[in-house]
Design an enzyme around this catalytic site. Structure first.
Site, PDB file in Angstrom:
ATOM      1  N   THR A  94       0.870  -1.180   0.000  1.00 10.15           N
ATOM      2  CA  THR A  94       0.000   0.000   0.000  1.00 10.15           C
ATOM      3  C   THR A  94       0.902   1.223   0.000  1.00 10.15           C
ATOM      4  O   THR A  94       1.463   1.611   1.025  1.00 10.15           O
ATOM      5  CB  THR A  94      -0.915   0.003   1.230  1.00 10.15           C
ATOM      6  OG1 THR A  94      -1.686  -1.202   1.244  1.00 10.15           O
ATOM      7  CG2 THR A  94      -1.867   1.194   1.182  1.00 10.15           C
ATOM      8  N   LYS A 170      -6.971   1.185  -3.494  1.00 13.62           N
ATOM      9  CA  LYS A 170      -6.590   0.561  -2.223  1.00 13.62           C
ATOM     10  C   LYS A 170      -6.630   1.565  -1.077  1.00 13.62           C
ATOM     11  O   LYS A 170      -7.163   1.285   0.009  1.00 13.62           O
ATOM     12  CB  LYS A 170      -5.193  -0.049  -2.366  1.00 13.62           C
ATOM     13  CG  LYS A 170      -4.540  -0.484  -1.069  1.00 13.62           C
ATOM     14  CD  LYS A 170      -5.316  -1.572  -0.345  1.00 13.62           C
ATOM     15  CE  LYS A 170      -4.510  -2.056   0.871  1.00 13.62           C
ATOM     16  NZ  LYS A 170      -5.288  -2.958   1.719  1.00 13.62           N
ATOM     17  N   LYS A 239      -0.191   6.227   8.270  1.00 15.44           N
ATOM     18  CA  LYS A 239       0.481   6.389   6.978  1.00 15.44           C
ATOM     19  C   LYS A 239      -0.532   6.393   5.835  1.00 15.44           C
ATOM     20  O   LYS A 239      -0.476   7.261   4.938  1.00 15.44           O
ATOM     21  CB  LYS A 239       1.494   5.253   6.797  1.00 15.44           C
ATOM     22  CG  LYS A 239       2.230   5.232   5.470  1.00 15.44           C
ATOM     23  CD  LYS A 239       1.623   4.262   4.444  1.00 15.44           C
ATOM     24  CE  LYS A 239       1.670   2.825   4.894  1.00 15.44           C
ATOM     25  NZ  LYS A 239       1.160   1.900   3.833  1.00 15.44           N
TER      26      LYS A 239
END
Length: 296
Positions: A94, A170, A239
């Site tokens: 990711t 995603k 993040k």
């Protein structure tokens, strides 16, 4: 197919094991080499360098964040330097949309194919080959990788011929999961302070309006306060919230709830929850309402 696999963390170990079970010839590399031992005992080849793992038709990276992917890809002896012409780099990490763009350009310049294929699913889904793969890149290579994706997951979604779109999808999915965790946590804090049993409340929700995996899985973790060991750590959730906001800024799309999610993760981390499962995000509301600190 000969596959190099780089990154044997919570997700990568199960994914690499499933590629072996499907009959692929797998070369594994991890920065902590002890993690290659179990897979080597099952028939994988343990590589001592990134370059050695790139002696393959396809190299898959499953790493924590942009800096980790950048290091194995762009450093001397990294993936860009080491892949043969025409070979494929599949990034299942990711990562940011911006890094996906950079990887696409760098691999094209080097004569390689780059495909983004991040996955939805927790470590238990990775181990059971039950992930959902979101793939983007040239249609031909994606089609040729069908046996690889089938070994990893239960379904593959080809979303675009531009790799970066898979990363945007995603990140958007992870943003929605985090939103579910936050809203569930707030609701549980409210009813819990009034004396309602959280497990009973969750059973009501998932038996009526919200019978979906995100509610069942993360609601269960919240109700049981099961935040360790982390399947996906809270600092990685932060993040992803930051990457989602960066993508929104690039596309000039306001994302006010994503800003809230980022701030809630910051509260969790400031309280010592960095390495808890990101489900602990939902426990912040109970903490603020006078309950225990997440993870205690």
């Amino acid at each position: 197919m000969r596959i190099g696999f780089i990154g044997l963390g919570n997700m990568g170990s199960g994914m690499a094991a499933n590629l072996l079970s499907a009959g692929h010839d797998v070369v594994v590399f991890n920065r902590s080499p002890e993690k290659t031992v179990i897979l080597a005992e099952r028939g994988a080849t343990a590589a001592s360098t990134v370059s050695a793992a790139c002696d393959a038709d396809v190299v898959i990276t499953m790493l924590a964040d942009d800096p980790a992917v950048e290091e194995v890809t762009f450093s001397a002896g990294g993936i860009v330097d080491s892949l043969a012409a025409g070979a494929v780099h599949v990034s299942s990490s990711t990562i940011s949309v911006a890094l996906a763009e950079r990887l696409t350009t760098a691999h094209a310049d080097a004569g390689h194919v780059f495909i983004s294929a991040p996955v939805f699913g927790r470590p238990e889904a990775a181990a059971a080959a039950k992930l959902f793969v979101v793939a983007a890149g040239p249609a031909g290579p994606i089609a040729s990788l069908a046996p690889v994706f089938e070994a990893l997951g239960q379904r593959t979604f080809a979303v675009s011929d531009e790799p970066k779109i898979a990363n945007l999808v995603k990140l958007s999915g992870n943003f929605l999961i985090a939103s579910v965790i936050e809203s569930l946590g707030e609701a549980m804090a409210l009813v819990g302070k009034a004396g309602v049993n959280r497990q009973a409340f969750l059973e009501l929700l998932t038996s009526t309006l919200f019978d979906a995996p995100a509610y069942r899985v993360y609601g269960g973790l919240l109700a049981d306060e099961q935040f360790e060991p982390a399947g996906f750590a809270a600092h990685l959730g932060l993040k992803d919230a930051r990457l989602m906001l960066a993508a929104g800024e690039q596309l000039e799309v306001p994302l006010p709830i994503a800003s809230l999610i980022r701030d809630r993760f910051l509260t969790l981390l400031a309280g010592g929850g960095r390495d808890l499962d990101w489900a602990a995000l939902g426990a912040v509301a109970r903490w603020e309402a006078g309950g225990p600190k997440p993870g205690t």
